[in-house]
Design an enzyme around this catalytic site. Structure first.
Site, short mmCIF file in Angstrom:
data_model
loop_
_atom_site.label_atom_id
_atom_site.label_comp_id
_atom_site.label_asym_id
_atom_site.label_seq_id
_atom_site.Cartn_x
_atom_site.Cartn_y
_atom_site.Cartn_z
N GLY A 46 -10.45 4.02 -4.02
CA GLY A 46 -10.56 4.72 -2.75
C GLY A 46 -10.50 6.21 -3.00
O GLY A 46 -10.01 6.65 -4.05
N GLN A 51 -9.35 15.01 -0.83
CA GLN A 51 -9.12 14.97 -2.28
C GLN A 51 -10.22 15.69 -3.06
O GLN A 51 -10.06 15.96 -4.25
CB GLN A 51 -8.98 13.52 -2.79
CG GLN A 51 -7.70 12.84 -2.31
CD GLN A 51 -7.59 11.44 -2.87
OE1 GLN A 51 -8.16 10.51 -2.31
NE2 GLN A 51 -6.88 11.27 -3.97
N CYS A 93 -2.57 7.39 -7.45
CA CYS A 93 -3.42 8.29 -6.68
C CYS A 93 -4.17 9.21 -7.64
O CYS A 93 -3.56 9.77 -8.55
CB CYS A 93 -2.55 9.11 -5.73
SG CYS A 93 -3.51 10.21 -4.68
N LEU A 94 -5.49 9.35 -7.42
CA LEU A 94 -6.28 10.22 -8.30
C LEU A 94 -5.80 11.66 -8.24
O LEU A 94 -6.04 12.43 -9.17
CB LEU A 94 -7.76 10.14 -7.92
CG LEU A 94 -8.41 8.77 -8.16
CD1 LEU A 94 -9.81 8.74 -7.58
CD2 LEU A 94 -8.43 8.42 -9.64
N HIS A 135 -3.38 3.77 2.36
CA HIS A 135 -3.23 4.90 1.43
C HIS A 135 -4.20 6.03 1.81
O HIS A 135 -3.80 7.20 1.89
CB HIS A 135 -3.47 4.39 0.00
CG HIS A 135 -3.36 5.42 -1.07
ND1 HIS A 135 -2.40 5.38 -2.06
CD2 HIS A 135 -4.12 6.52 -1.34
CE1 HIS A 135 -2.56 6.42 -2.87
NE2 HIS A 135 -3.61 7.12 -2.47
N GLU A 136 -5.47 5.67 2.08
CA GLU A 136 -6.48 6.69 2.40
C GLU A 136 -6.25 7.30 3.78
O GLU A 136 -6.43 8.50 3.97
CB GLU A 136 -7.89 6.11 2.32
CG GLU A 136 -8.29 5.53 0.97
CD GLU A 136 -7.95 6.41 -0.21
OE1 GLU A 136 -8.02 7.65 -0.09
OE2 GLU A 136 -7.59 5.85 -1.26
N HIS A 139 -3.88 9.94 3.47
CA HIS A 139 -4.47 11.16 2.92
C HIS A 139 -5.06 12.05 4.01
O HIS A 139 -4.85 13.26 4.00
CB HIS A 139 -5.59 10.82 1.92
CG HIS A 139 -5.13 10.66 0.50
ND1 HIS A 139 -4.46 11.65 -0.19
CD2 HIS A 139 -5.27 9.63 -0.38
CE1 HIS A 139 -4.21 11.23 -1.43
NE2 HIS A 139 -4.67 10.00 -1.57
NI NI Z 1 -4.61 8.79 -3.25
#
Ligand code: NI
Length: 183
Positions: A46, A51, A93-94, A135-136, A139
């Site tokens: 995701g 991000q 998380c990226l 999670h997204e 964000h």
């Molecule tokens: Ni993340």
């Protein structure tokens, strides 16, 4: 289409509450295409628009299913309703390389949103897809998964997070190897 650099913890855009999308035009579609490209390049499941530095309420997911298929779609202006149950599961998380922690999330929920063409999405999601969407959706509100941890876990991570915000990426982290389950 292009891979855009992923913003790392400490970048203020990750803490910004993203704006509602009102224009469903080619620039939105090209943002979504870049989100897919970037998510794939980083082996993510995701990725939210902030991000890559765009504070709009947009994210993509690409979650493998038990039958071998994938749930791969873009979500614009998400609203999460009717959360049911809860389950602890591992997340990364990226934007926070090197950190994986167990997070409690709802087991299932109703996702109301539109896609990148403005077409309505209204469906019940569960399991790992529901986790990725939670999670997204966090964000786009400027919330990171570590915010969902206990005070004790957050204290243990403080040094790692401080290092990330200074621009120090852990040596052990190689996005091209794919640590998996990052979003
Ligand atoms: Ni993340």
């Amino acid at each position: 289409m292009a891979v855009r650099p992923v913003r790392i913890y400490g970048d203020p855009v990750l803490r910004q509450k993203s704006a509602i999308v009102t224009e469903f035009d080619d620039s939105l579609r090209s943002l979504v295409a870049d989100l897919y490209d970037t998510m794939e390049a980083y082996n993510g499941v995701g990725l939210a628009a902030n991000q890559v530095g765009v504070a709009q309420r947009v994210f993509v997911v690409d979650v493998p299913q038990e039958d071998g298929s994938r749930e791969r779609f873009a979500v614009v202006n998400p609203v999460l309703e009717k959360r049911e149950g809860h389950e602890k599961g591992e997340e990364g998380c990226l934007s926070m390389p090197g950190i994986t922690e167990d997070v409690v999330r709802a087991l299932s929920l109703r996702l109301k949103a539109v896609d990148e063409f403005g077409k309505p999405i209204d469906r019940r999601v569960e399991g790992y897809l529901a986790r990725a969407i939670q999670h997204e959706a966090d964000h786009v509100d400027g919330v990171l998964f570590t915010d969902r941890l206990s005070i004790v876990r957050r204290q243990l991570l403080r040094r790692t997070l401080d290092a990330l915000s200074r621009g120090e990426i852990p040596e052990s982290y190689h996005p091209e190897r794919g640590e998996g389950k990052k979003s």
